[in-house]
Enzyme design. Structure first.
Site, PDB file in Angstrom:
ATOM      1  CE  LYS A   1      12.652 -26.948  16.238  1.00  0.00           C
ATOM      2  NZ  LYS A   1      11.341 -27.055  15.653  1.00  0.00           N
ATOM      3  CG  ASN A   2       9.268 -29.967  15.723  1.00  0.00           C
ATOM      4  OD1 ASN A   2       9.733 -28.987  16.316  1.00  0.00           O
ATOM      5  ND2 ASN A   2       9.149 -30.006  14.400  1.00  0.00           N
TER       6      ASN A   2
ATOM      7  NE  ARG B   1       3.523 -22.060  14.904  1.00  0.00           N
ATOM      8  CZ  ARG B   1       2.556 -21.188  14.681  1.00  0.00           C
ATOM      9  NH1 ARG B   1       2.736 -19.912  14.920  1.00  0.00           N
ATOM     10  NH2 ARG B   1       1.409 -21.573  14.201  1.00  0.00           N
TER      11      ARG B   1
ATOM     12  NE  ARG C   1       4.619 -21.783  11.504  1.00  0.00           N
ATOM     13  CZ  ARG C   1       5.703 -22.314  12.096  1.00  0.00           C
ATOM     14  NH1 ARG C   1       6.804 -21.603  12.209  1.00  0.00           N
ATOM     15  NH2 ARG C   1       5.668 -23.535  12.576  1.00  0.00           N
ATOM     16  N   PRO C   2      -1.495 -19.323  11.421  1.00  0.00           N
ATOM     17  CG  PRO C   2      -3.504 -19.642  10.277  1.00  0.00           C
ATOM     18  CD  PRO C   2      -2.016 -19.563  10.081  1.00  0.00           C
ATOM     19  CB  ILE C   3      -2.870 -20.903  16.828  1.00  0.00           C
ATOM     20  CG1 ILE C   3      -3.199 -19.535  17.438  1.00  0.00           C
ATOM     21  CG2 ILE C   3      -1.366 -21.052  16.671  1.00  0.00           C
ATOM     22  CD1 ILE C   3      -2.807 -19.421  18.905  1.00  0.00           C
ATOM     23  CG  ASP C   4      -7.592 -21.216  12.346  1.00  0.00           C
ATOM     24  OD1 ASP C   4      -6.386 -21.140  12.015  1.00  0.00           O
ATOM     25  OD2 ASP C   4      -8.408 -21.920  11.726  1.00  0.00           O
ATOM     26  CD  GLN C   5      -8.829 -25.580  12.269  1.00  0.00           C
ATOM     27  OE1 GLN C   5      -9.477 -26.589  12.530  1.00  0.00           O
ATOM     28  NE2 GLN C   5      -9.390 -24.479  11.775  1.00  0.00           N
TER      29      GLN C   5
ATOM     30  CG  ASP D   1       9.852 -29.369   9.529  1.00  0.00           C
ATOM     31  OD1 ASP D   1       9.315 -28.333   9.112  1.00  0.00           O
ATOM     32  OD2 ASP D   1       9.576 -29.895  10.620  1.00  0.00           O
TER      33      ASP D   1
ATOM     34  CB  ILE E   1       3.101 -27.672   4.856  1.00  0.00           C
ATOM     35  CG1 ILE E   1       3.132 -29.147   4.433  1.00  0.00           C
ATOM     36  CG2 ILE E   1       2.628 -27.527   6.311  1.00  0.00           C
ATOM     37  CD1 ILE E   1       1.823 -29.892   4.488  1.00  0.00           C
TER      38      ILE E   1
ATOM     39  NE  ARG F   1      13.936 -21.284  16.961  1.00  0.00           N
ATOM     40  CZ  ARG F   1      13.160 -21.469  15.896  1.00  0.00           C
ATOM     41  NH1 ARG F   1      13.355 -20.794  14.803  1.00  0.00           N
ATOM     42  NH2 ARG F   1      12.171 -22.329  15.925  1.00  0.00           N
TER      43      ARG F   1
HETATM   44  N1  EPU Z   1      -2.709 -24.043  10.231  1.00  0.00           N
HETATM   45  C1  EPU Z   1      -3.810 -23.218  10.274  1.00  0.00           C
HETATM   46  N2  EPU Z   1      -4.468 -23.091  11.458  1.00  0.00           N
HETATM   47  C2  EPU Z   1      -4.053 -23.702  12.591  1.00  0.00           C
HETATM   48  C3  EPU Z   1      -2.913 -24.521  12.546  1.00  0.00           C
HETATM   49  C4  EPU Z   1      -2.247 -24.671  11.339  1.00  0.00           C
HETATM   50  O1  EPU Z   1      -4.214 -22.640   9.264  1.00  0.00           O
HETATM   51  O2  EPU Z   1      -4.699 -23.534  13.633  1.00  0.00           O
HETATM   52  C5  EPU Z   1      -2.000 -24.223   8.958  1.00  0.00           C
HETATM   53  C6  EPU Z   1      -0.597 -23.643   8.989  1.00  0.00           C
HETATM   54  O3  EPU Z   1      -0.607 -22.270   8.665  1.00  0.00           O
HETATM   55  C7  EPU Z   1       0.127 -24.485   7.983  1.00  0.00           C
HETATM   56  C8  EPU Z   1      -0.526 -25.848   8.155  1.00  0.00           C
HETATM   57  O4  EPU Z   1      -1.805 -25.619   8.752  1.00  0.00           O
HETATM   58  O5  EPU Z   1      -0.137 -24.011   6.700  1.00  0.00           O
HETATM   59  C9  EPU Z   1       0.235 -26.850   8.982  1.00  0.00           C
HETATM   60  O6  EPU Z   1       0.625 -26.270  10.210  1.00  0.00           O
HETATM   61  P1  EPU Z   1       0.910 -27.162  11.506  1.00  0.00           P
HETATM   62  O7  EPU Z   1      -0.041 -26.727  12.561  1.00  0.00           O
HETATM   63  O8  EPU Z   1       0.919 -28.593  11.126  1.00  0.00           O
HETATM   64  O9  EPU Z   1       2.371 -26.717  11.884  1.00  0.00           O
HETATM   65  P2  EPU Z   1       2.923 -26.155  13.233  1.00  0.00           P
HETATM   66  O10 EPU Z   1       2.294 -26.850  14.388  1.00  0.00           O
HETATM   67  O11 EPU Z   1       2.909 -24.666  13.201  1.00  0.00           O
HETATM   68  C10 EPU Z   1       4.815 -27.962  13.363  1.00  0.00           C
HETATM   69  C11 EPU Z   1       6.305 -27.942  13.543  1.00  0.00           C
HETATM   70  C12 EPU Z   1       6.956 -27.372  12.301  1.00  0.00           C
HETATM   71  C13 EPU Z   1       6.560 -28.220  11.098  1.00  0.00           C
HETATM   72  C14 EPU Z   1       5.041 -28.317  10.993  1.00  0.00           C
HETATM   73  C15 EPU Z   1       4.577 -29.244   9.890  1.00  0.00           C
HETATM   74  C16 EPU Z   1       6.597 -27.677  15.913  1.00  0.00           C
HETATM   75  C17 EPU Z   1       6.975 -26.808  17.041  1.00  0.00           C
HETATM   76  N3  EPU Z   1       6.625 -27.127  14.699  1.00  0.00           N
HETATM   77  O12 EPU Z   1       4.447 -26.603  13.139  1.00  0.00           O
HETATM   78  O13 EPU Z   1       8.354 -27.460  12.503  1.00  0.00           O
HETATM   79  O14 EPU Z   1       7.051 -27.625   9.925  1.00  0.00           O
HETATM   80  O15 EPU Z   1       4.503 -28.779  12.239  1.00  0.00           O
HETATM   81  O16 EPU Z   1       5.093 -30.511  10.039  1.00  0.00           O
HETATM   82  O17 EPU Z   1       6.306 -28.859  16.101  1.00  0.00           O
HETATM   83  C18 EPU Z   1      10.585 -26.854  12.171  1.00  0.00           C
HETATM   84  O18 EPU Z   1      10.881 -27.760  12.978  1.00  0.00           O
HETATM   85  O19 EPU Z   1      11.444 -26.229  11.476  1.00  0.00           O
HETATM   86  C19 EPU Z   1       9.190 -26.491  11.997  1.00  0.00           C
HETATM   87  C20 EPU Z   1       8.801 -25.389  11.377  1.00  0.00           C
END
Ligand code: EPU
Length: 431
Positions: free
Chosen positions: A24-25, A96, A125-129, A307, A329, A399
């Site tokens: 999926k991811n 997401r 779940r911010p996207i600041d990075q 996950d 996480i 999903r």
């Molecule tokens: N984070 C930030 N800022 C950012 C990005 C992340 O603070 O800009 C924090 C998040 O809040 C979290 C941590 O960093 O605490 C890790 O987040 P990450 O960015 O790695 O996760 P993601 O991209 O939101 C993806 C998967 C998730 C999986 C995580 C961790 C996708 C679409 N989603 O999420 O999958 O849990 O990586 O491996 O690829 C799922 O499949 O059920 C699922 C939630």
């Protein structure tokens, strides 16, 4: 709109063989990545799941020609005639991974307007990075009525992520592929789907090295061509089925998986007393003795995946002794344990730590799937429990898992989908 629930008759031992679907991811990254190409791409082994259907809607909205053949798990994407770079909020918030449209469209056209992403509610779940990376590459970013607008001609840069982020690593990698010059990303996530996305991009002409390590080097290219690509099997589906097998004290063979992606889970199952063996693309799971309680702490890959924490903590509710599960996480990923109290499970949650006291048996109950993996955890709970378990909001599970009910039924489980209004079974045993 009819509403459905999953109905599980618990207490069956899973036995036999099944296969693992495409990741999926990884699919949710590879499909948007195809928008960077200037010729059509054919992507194979995509899972037939709701998130992919949403992505098809988004790509078609953008004007891409998409031919999605779910029975063949195959999608052809012709991104040559996009008519807009705007992903409206009502589509972006459905998932997401809509955040990858930012990196792909910005990288290809120097402009993207994308609504905030949705997805499971696992706390903040911010996207600041992601945005920090795009800015470092030269994008100007602003908000416009709940939409994020990104604009600029991108130039290679050195970017160190403040934390390890899967989505951030992939998104900035997408944007940097066609930037002018070299980009070096450090403190990157190393998940298998990062490697897979980089492999796809390299197949169509990108120059990415180091994916799967914490430093990724990208030499920008002027153009990406098309091509075909087969995505890797789903690491989390593999793990979910392994845990389901262990939970029912079954004897299950999974085909078409990558055992090296499963090392963290395998180690924990062995510690619990479950026998796991592997050869080539096959994993076998068998109960050797009673389940023992363990201590578990989620980490970025190659650590124990967040996950799989939810399915695994469902299994631990029946282990002998008290387990400690630390979720490193996400802030809020234990809602399934609250639900499972209705089944007689015992747990105490203290922030990011759950203490789970194993009980000799669980009983069926009506439950609500809180999120995707939490829903899968409740399915496992239902398989372990005595009597009937009903799971409401099963759409959240659909999903992310392809044909979960039919795979479990083929292994001897009894899981059916019922129309809540009419009581009719609408989907079962169609394996
Ligand atoms: N984070 C930030 N800022 C950012 C990005 C992340 O603070 O800009 C924090 C998040 O809040 C979290 C941590 O960093 O605490 C890790 O987040 P990450 O960015 O790695 O996760 P993601 O991209 O939101 C993806 C998967 C998730 C999986 C995580 C961790 C996708 C679409 N989603 O999420 O999958 O849990 O990586 O491996 O690829 C799922 O499949 O059920 C699922 C939630």
């Amino acid at each position: 709109m009819p509403e459905y629930k999953l109905v599980i008759e618990g207490g069956r031992v899973l036995q036999g063989e099944t296969y693992v679907s495409g990741g999926k991811n990884t699919s949710l990254a590879v499909v948007p990545a195809a928008l960077l190409a200037e010729s059509p791409c054919l992507i194979e082994n995509l899972p037939d799941i709701e998130d992919i259907r949403v992505l098809v809607q988004i790509l078609r909205h953008l004007g891409a020609k998409v031919d999605w053949l779910p029975q063949k798990n195959q999608m052809s994407i012709d991104p040559t005639q996009l008519t807009t770079n705007i992903v409206p909020f009502h589509l972006s918030q459905k998932m997401r991974a809509s955040y990858y449209l930012m990196g792909a469209l910005l990288g290809r056209y120097g402009f993207a307007k994308v609504g905030y992403p949705g997805g499971c509610n696992l706390g903040s779940r911010p996207i600041d990075q992601h945005l920090k990376g795009f800015r470092a590459l030269g994008a100007k970013i602003r908000e416009d009525k709940g939409m994020i607008v990104l604009e600029g001609k991108l130039k290679g840069a050195n970017i160190n992520f403040d934390m390890v982020t899967v989505g951030g690593t992939i998104n900035v990698m997408l944007a940097a592929c066609r930037a002018e010059g070299d980009t070096i990303l450090t403190n990157c996530a190393k998940e298998p789907h990062i490697v897979d996305t980089a492999n796809f991009l390299n197949r169509i002409g990108a120059r990415i090295r180091g994916a799967g390590t914490d430093t990724i080097r990208i030499r920008g290219v002027k153009k990406l061509g098309g091509g075909s690509y087969t995505v890797i099997p789903d690491q989390i589906e593999t793990g979910t089925l392994m845990i389901a097998a262990a939970a029912t004290r079954g004897n299950v063979i999974l085909r078409g998986c990558i055992p090296t992606h499963m090392e963290a889970l395998t180690a924990k199952l062995l510690e619990m007393g479950v026998l796991v063996t592997s050869e080539d693309d096959i994993i076998s799971v068998q109960l050797r003795q009673g389940h023992r309680a363990i201590r578990l702490s989620t980490q970025e890959y190659p650590g124990f995946p967040t996950d799989l924490q939810q399915p695994m903590s469902a299994l631990l509710t029946r282990a002998v002794g008290t387990s400690e599960v630390i979720e490193n996480i996400f802030d809020s990923r234990f809602k399934h344990l609250d639900e499972m109290r209705k089944m007689g499970a015992k747990s105490v949650i203290n922030g990011r730590i759950a203490y789970i006291e194993g009980v000799p048996e669980l009983h069926g109950a009506p439950l609500v799937a809180p999120d995707l993996r939490g829903g899968a955890a409740l399915v496992i709970a239902g398989l372990m429990a005595n009597g009937i378990t009903e799971i409401y909001n099963p759409e959240t599970i659909a999903r992310g898992y392809e044909h979960l009910e039919s795979k479990l039924n083929a292994l001897g489980g009894i899981v059916r989908r019922e129309n809540i209004q009419t009581g009719n079974t609408v989907y079962a045993n169609s394996f």
